[in-house]
Structures are given as C-alpha cells and as structure tokens.
Design a protein around this motif. Structure first.
Motif, PDB file in Angstrom:
ATOM      1  N   ASP A  67       0.821  -1.217   0.000  1.00 37.04           N
ATOM      2  CA  ASP A  67       0.000   0.000   0.000  1.00 37.04           C
ATOM      3  C   ASP A  67       0.853   1.265   0.000  1.00 37.04           C
ATOM      4  N   GLU A  68       1.879   1.275   0.823  1.00 36.16           N
ATOM      5  CA  GLU A  68       2.725   2.458   0.936  1.00 36.16           C
ATOM      6  C   GLU A  68       3.430   2.753  -0.392  1.00 36.16           C
ATOM      7  N   ALA A  81      -5.225  11.357 -10.593  1.00 33.33           N
ATOM      8  CA  ALA A  81      -6.542  11.636 -10.039  1.00 33.33           C
ATOM      9  C   ALA A  81      -7.421  10.394 -10.089  1.00 33.33           C
ATOM     10  N   VAL A  82      -7.124   9.492 -11.039  1.00 33.65           N
ATOM     11  CA  VAL A  82      -7.923   8.279 -11.213  1.00 33.65           C
ATOM     12  C   VAL A  82      -7.014   7.095 -11.501  1.00 33.65           C
ATOM     13  N   CYS A  83      -7.281   5.997 -10.820  1.00 35.24           N
ATOM     14  CA  CYS A  83      -6.628   4.724 -11.114  1.00 35.24           C
ATOM     15  C   CYS A  83      -7.705   3.659 -11.234  1.00 35.24           C
ATOM     16  N   LEU A  84      -7.791   3.012 -12.398  1.00 28.09           N
ATOM     17  CA  LEU A  84      -8.755   1.947 -12.621  1.00 28.09           C
ATOM     18  C   LEU A  84      -8.178   0.630 -12.131  1.00 28.09           C
ATOM     19  N   VAL A  85      -9.013  -0.129 -11.420  1.00 26.55           N
ATOM     20  CA  VAL A  85      -8.530  -1.326 -10.726  1.00 26.55           C
ATOM     21  C   VAL A  85      -9.323  -2.557 -11.162  1.00 26.55           C
ATOM     22  N   ASP A  86      -8.635  -3.539 -11.681  1.00 27.18           N
ATOM     23  CA  ASP A  86      -9.243  -4.829 -11.984  1.00 27.18           C
ATOM     24  C   ASP A  86      -9.868  -5.378 -10.706  1.00 27.18           C
ATOM     25  N   ASP A  87     -11.094  -5.828 -10.774  1.00 30.53           N
ATOM     26  CA  ASP A  87     -11.850  -6.195  -9.568  1.00 30.53           C
ATOM     27  C   ASP A  87     -11.109  -7.122  -8.599  1.00 30.53           C
ATOM     28  N   MET A 136      -8.140   1.288  -0.474  1.00 26.89           N
ATOM     29  CA  MET A 136      -8.163   2.208  -1.608  1.00 26.89           C
ATOM     30  C   MET A 136      -9.152   3.343  -1.390  1.00 26.89           C
ATOM     31  N   ASP A 137      -8.737   4.559  -1.744  1.00 32.04           N
ATOM     32  CA  ASP A 137      -9.564   5.742  -1.535  1.00 32.04           C
ATOM     33  C   ASP A 137     -10.354   6.092  -2.790  1.00 32.04           C
ATOM     34  N   SER A 153     -13.032   0.733  -9.433  1.00 39.93           N
ATOM     35  CA  SER A 153     -13.014  -0.663  -9.867  1.00 39.93           C
ATOM     36  C   SER A 153     -13.561  -0.774 -11.284  1.00 39.93           C
ATOM     37  N   TYR A 154     -13.188  -1.846 -11.961  1.00 41.39           N
ATOM     38  CA  TYR A 154     -13.728  -2.062 -13.308  1.00 41.39           C
ATOM     39  C   TYR A 154     -15.251  -2.132 -13.266  1.00 41.39           C
ATOM     40  N   THR A 155     -15.806  -2.744 -12.229  1.00 47.78           N
ATOM     41  CA  THR A 155     -17.266  -2.852 -12.120  1.00 47.78           C
ATOM     42  C   THR A 155     -17.904  -1.475 -12.086  1.00 47.78           C
ATOM     43  N   ASP A 156     -17.341  -0.574 -11.288  1.00 46.53           N
ATOM     44  CA  ASP A 156     -17.886   0.788 -11.216  1.00 46.53           C
ATOM     45  C   ASP A 156     -17.642   1.543 -12.519  1.00 46.53           C
ATOM     46  N   PHE A 157     -16.538   1.285 -13.158  1.00 52.45           N
ATOM     47  CA  PHE A 157     -16.255   1.930 -14.439  1.00 52.45           C
ATOM     48  C   PHE A 157     -17.278   1.503 -15.496  1.00 52.45           C
TER      49      PHE A 157
END
Length: 471
Positions: free
Chosen positions: A85-86, A98-104, A111-112, A117-121
């Motif tokens: 995380d650090e 400002a944005v990082c897309l994350v594979d579910d 995560m802030d 997440s891909y699902t939200d995207f």
C-alpha cells in the motif's frame, strides 16, 4: 512527427482481422474500435486529466481499457499490483494521478476515492466518442516504474515513437507474417507484456492474452491454437521443456519461436529445445528502451551460448573502458518522471549508460557480465554475481542463489552465497563444484541457507538486504 492512431488504422484496413483473443472471446479490430470508443466516453465521465493509472491483470477488459486510455489521448501509468500500500500510494503521488482503474480481483479495502473498480467503471453511462486521429511520436504513451532494487522506483517515460521503433526493430529481427499471433503471458504492466499489445496494434497482429503462466495451460494453447511467437523468461522455458518431455505434446506447425528475456539459458535446455524443434531467440532490453534492443538469432543459440546477440537494426552499441554497455536507439526513453536531471546523468557524448557490464566476442556478439553497481572486486579481480549464480543454479537441489560481497581484510571483498535449496550441502562440496566451472577467486567460500531471497515487487533480488545480514 505524427502517425495515424494505430487502432483506427487497423480497423480501417483490416476490420475483420482478430485483434485480441483471451481463449473465450475474440475481437476483431472493428469490434475493438467500437468498444474502445465506448470506454473512452466513460473515461471522460471520470475527468481523470492527462494520465490514468491502471492496476491490471492480463485479461480482456484490461486490454480494452488500456487502449481506451491511449486512444482518448491520455497516458497510461502502469502500476504493479504486487506493490505494498505504501509503495502504491507513493507512485500515485509521484505521478499525480486523479484516477486509477482497478481490476476487480485486485481491489483493496485501503483504496480511496481515486481508485475506481472495473465494475464501477462499466456501470458508467454507455456512450461513444471519437478517438484521437493521430499519435504524436514525442507524446508519452505510457509510464512504467523501474523496479528499484536499492532506492525508490523511477517513472520511465515511454513515447509512441519509442514503442514504434521498438516494434519495427523486433519485426526486422524476427520477421513478420500475416498469420503471426503472439502469446502474452508476461504481465502487461511490465514492458515485456505491454510491448506485445503495442506490437499487435502496429503490426495488425493477433494478441493471445493469458491471465497467468500455468505450464499445462500454456502448452495446450501452443499445441492447439495458431500461436507463432511467445515471450518467456528462463523459468517459463524450462517448465515448458520439461512439460513437453513428459507429455510428448508438440506445438502447432506454425509456431516460430520463443523470445527469451530476463537472463541467459543453459546449454542443456537449449539442446533440448533444438531436439524438440523449439527455436529460441535470446534478447536483451530494458524498460528504458521499450523492450529488446539486442537479440540472438535462434540459429546461433548453441554456437553463441550465453550471448544475447547483436544490436537490432535501429540500435547502436559500444562498450566503455570499464566494459559498461552504451547505446543509442530511437526506442530510448526521453527521461524519467519528475526527475529532469536523471537521464542527462546517464548520458555520455550522446550515448546512454545502461549500468550493465558486458563483453563482445570477435564476431560482435554481446555477452552480459552483470550490473556495474553489483560488481565486487576481490584481490583486484572483478567478479559479477550473475556469472557465479548461473553456475550454481545447475547444482542439483539448489532452487535459488544470490551472491553478494563481504568485506575481507586480505582481499578487500570476497563473494558469499545465500542459498535456497531442498537440503543443505557441505560447503566443501559446493566449493569443489565451483572450481570445476569458475576461476577459483570467483567461488564463494561461505554458503548461507535461507528460506527465501528478499525481492522487490518486480521479483528482483534485493542484494542490499542480504549484505546487511553480513554486517
């Protein structure tokens, strides 16, 4: 200098050609264009700015999203999902994301709001927006953080021009056919994986994407599907050779070669590859050069054992007085993110200092001896840990081994080996084994057994942590 958006070009000239295949679904360049236009519209809704972070597995959605970032005129910041995380937060801050897309499957509770997440995207409103018509060769397409074995990783800037010339050099070396299909099992957040995606767009070639390396699955794909090229590291190649020995299953008739990076391979494995009609093209490259810049033809694999080959068509190479590899190539990065002085410090008279030490034989073939900053000097003699390690990895039962320097009042420094093995072996046995293959001053006299070697997020051994155990 500009070039037409590679996806638009392929969709216009060969719309029905399969662009990507994940084993469950195939997408033509025309179908891919429509998806990317939709995803680009969804990206706009996130207002990410010029850069978008990606925490991605090797899967179809990651491939599609990566192309949407590029084709919408933005830069991909590839983040390694193995980071703590650090470390992840440090790179997010450094790249001002400002944005990082994350594979579910990679989602973390820590995560802030910057992480999506891909699902939200995919839940964002569907749409379609025109893709950028051209790629500027000088524009940064991607940023990848180097592994940083001793310090914080640095963000390497990779332009569209860097990717283009890397692809052209590779094609001139390997050749290119209309039926080529490249199997991508290397992580796409590494240059070894992402370069395959970029070559697919530039060549108009099918990319067969695989989520992870499972030897039985990969061997089955190579046997049953029309894959012609696969990028591998020595570990993968050895596993595939062993699998074919055990099963007798041969690869499809169109298979052309294994492109081997990440280290040289031993003669017994190469001999087996030759017997099995598996051509192996060994190569040398780095994140800063968008993949390989030196490669060895498969026909030279045994005659030039240990060599990574000759410079590719667009690469110039020479050695410094210390044996450091210097190069010029249009695939070379224009610099490092937020570190304007870093690249100039690595240049000398227009040549890039790689930090790697090597030698050339009388035919001009390059051999990598090791890293300049890892070299140790014992009694005035240079010792490269990688050379010693390659020898000892042939000893039965040794799984991993790393050599570091220990201060010595008589010799200045002496090599010490940290060993991961099935069982302990008497030091004298290992010393005698070393004497059979190495000059005596290169042979470690001390062997320290450990459960594992400390590694960073990219899997590279952190030698400085091993040296600390000696102090």
């Amino acid at each position: 200098m500009e070039t037409q958006n590679w996806l638009l070009k392929q969709a216009a000239t060969q719309p029905k050609k399969v662009a990507v295949d994940d084993g469950n679904q195939q997408l033509t360049f025309c179908q891919l264009k429509a998806i990317v236009e939709d995803f680009a519209s969804r990206l706009d809704q996130l207002h990410p700015g010029e850069k978008v972070g990606l925490l991605a597995n090797n899967d179809l959605q990651s491939y599609e999203i990566a192309l949407a970032v590029l084709a919408s005129g933005r830069t991909i910041v590839w983040l390694n999902w193995r980071l703590a995380d650090e470390e992840l937060q440090r790179q997010m801050k450094d790249s001002d994301l400002a944005v990082c897309l994350v594979d579910d499957p990679l989602w973390r509770e820590t995560m802030d709001e910057r992480f999506v997440s891909y699902t939200d995207f995919l839940a964002l409103s569907q749409g379609s927006r025109p893709l950028v018509a051209t790629f500027d060769y000088d524009r940064v397409a991607s940023i990848m953080y180097t592994s940083g074995t001793t310090g914080n990783p640095k963000g390497v800037l990779q332009t569209f021009g860097n990717h283009f010339y890397s692809a052209v050099s590779s094609a001139l070396n390997l050749g290119l056919t209309s039926s080529d299909e490249w199997l991508c099992v290397a992580p796409i957040f590494h240059i070894s994986g992402f370069s395959i995606i970029m070559r697919g767009l530039i060549y108009g070639m099918t990319v067969r994407i695989v989520d992870k390396f499972r030897v039985e699955n990969v061997a089955a794909i190579l046997a049953a599907e029309p894959v012609t090229i696969m990028s591998v590291v020595p570990f993968m190649l050895k596993k595939l050779v062993a699998e074919q020995e055990a099963t007798g299953r041969r690869y499809n008739a169109g298979f052309r070669c294994m492109l081997l990076g990440g280290g040289t391979i031993d003669r017994p494995t190469l001999v087996k590859c030759q017997q099995m009609a598996i051509p192996v093209v060994q190569c040398y490259g780095m994140t800063e050069t968008c993949s390989q810049i030196v490669a060895l033809r498969a026909s030279d694999a045994l005659a030039k054992l240990g060599s990574v080959g000759q410079p590719l068509f667009t690469t110039q190479l020479k050695l410094s007085a210390k044996g450091e590899i210097l190069l010029k190539t249009p695939a070379l990065t224009p610099g490092y993110l937020n570190l304007p002085d870093k690249l100039p410090a690595k240049m000398v008279d227009g040549w890039y200092k790689t930090g790697d030490v090597g030698h050339l034989d009388h035919d001009g073939y390059l051999y990598i001896d090791g890293r300049l900053d890892e070299m140790l000097i014992s009694g005035g003699e240079n010792i490269f840990p990688q050379e010693v390690e390659q020898v000892y990895l042939e000893y039965p039962g040794i799984k991993e081994l790393a050599v570091v320097a220990k201060a010595d009042p008589e010799w200045g420094q002496v090599p010490v080996a940290f060993v991961v093995a099935d069982q302990r072996v008497a030091d004298q046995q290992l010393i005698e084994f070393g004497y059979q293959h190495l000059a005596h001053y290169k042979v470690p006299r001390q062997y320290i057994y450990v459960d594992h070697l400390p590694k960073n997020a990219s899997g590279k051994v952190q030698r400085f942590l091993l040296r600390q155990k000696l102090s």
